[in-house]
Design a protein around this motif. Sequence first.
Motif, short mmCIF file in Angstrom:
data_model
loop_
_atom_site.label_atom_id
_atom_site.label_comp_id
_atom_site.label_asym_id
_atom_site.label_seq_id
_atom_site.Cartn_x
_atom_site.Cartn_y
_atom_site.Cartn_z
N ILE A 1 0.86 -1.19 0.00
CA ILE A 1 0.00 0.00 0.00
C ILE A 1 0.89 1.23 0.00
N PRO A 2 0.71 2.13 -0.96
CA PRO A 2 1.57 3.31 -1.04
C PRO A 2 1.55 4.15 0.24
N LYS A 3 2.68 4.67 0.61
CA LYS A 3 2.93 5.61 1.70
C LYS A 3 2.81 5.03 3.10
N ILE A 4 1.71 4.36 3.44
CA ILE A 4 1.54 3.90 4.82
C ILE A 4 1.59 2.39 4.97
N GLY A 5 1.63 1.67 3.85
CA GLY A 5 1.58 0.22 3.90
C GLY A 5 2.70 -0.41 4.69
N ASP A 6 3.91 0.15 4.59
CA ASP A 6 5.03 -0.44 5.31
C ASP A 6 4.82 -0.38 6.81
N LYS A 7 4.13 0.64 7.28
CA LYS A 7 3.83 0.74 8.72
C LYS A 7 2.66 -0.16 9.10
N LEU A 8 1.61 -0.15 8.27
CA LEU A 8 0.44 -0.98 8.57
C LEU A 8 0.76 -2.47 8.47
N ALA A 9 1.79 -2.82 7.72
CA ALA A 9 2.16 -4.22 7.57
C ALA A 9 2.53 -4.84 8.91
N TYR A 10 2.86 -4.03 9.88
CA TYR A 10 3.21 -4.58 11.19
C TYR A 10 1.98 -4.95 12.03
N VAL A 11 0.79 -4.56 11.59
CA VAL A 11 -0.42 -4.94 12.32
C VAL A 11 -0.56 -6.46 12.38
N PRO A 12 -0.48 -7.19 11.25
CA PRO A 12 -0.57 -8.65 11.37
C PRO A 12 0.63 -9.27 12.09
N VAL A 13 1.80 -8.64 12.02
CA VAL A 13 2.96 -9.15 12.77
C VAL A 13 2.67 -9.04 14.27
#
Length: 139
Positions: free
Chosen positions: A45-57
């Motif tokens: 996901i552009p811009k915020i995906g790298d941060k939101l990717a930690y939600v499932p982690v």
Amino acid sequence: MKLKMTEKEAEEQLKHGYAKARDLLNDDEKVEKFLQKLEHKMKLIPKIGDKLAYVPVMASLLRSYVKKEYTTVPVGTIVAITSALLYFVSPIDVIPDAIPGAGYIDDAAVALLCWNIVGDDVKKYEKWRKDNGKEIEVE
């Protein structure tokens, strides 16, 4: 190409996935693979995906902690992660999720704040997950 889904179409898709969801939830390994695929997809996901990717982690870490598979994490980290995940899934937000585009900004802000607090512990968990064969190859 159709760009918008009706509520009825969305409901049909949701119901169509119920059997698969039940099957998934009955298999811990499948749940873990699902969360890791979700993590990978969210990173795109552009811009915020790298941060939101930690939600499932973070969800994976919480599950591993509850199952007593991974307990070398401070209780404060578990409390912060649980709080962030509760906010993330709550339908009652500062900015309602139904607002197109802006509805997830507060969810992302809470997830990012939590990451800033517990990021080092989450990275240790990711290393543990990899070292213990709990990580999958994402297609």
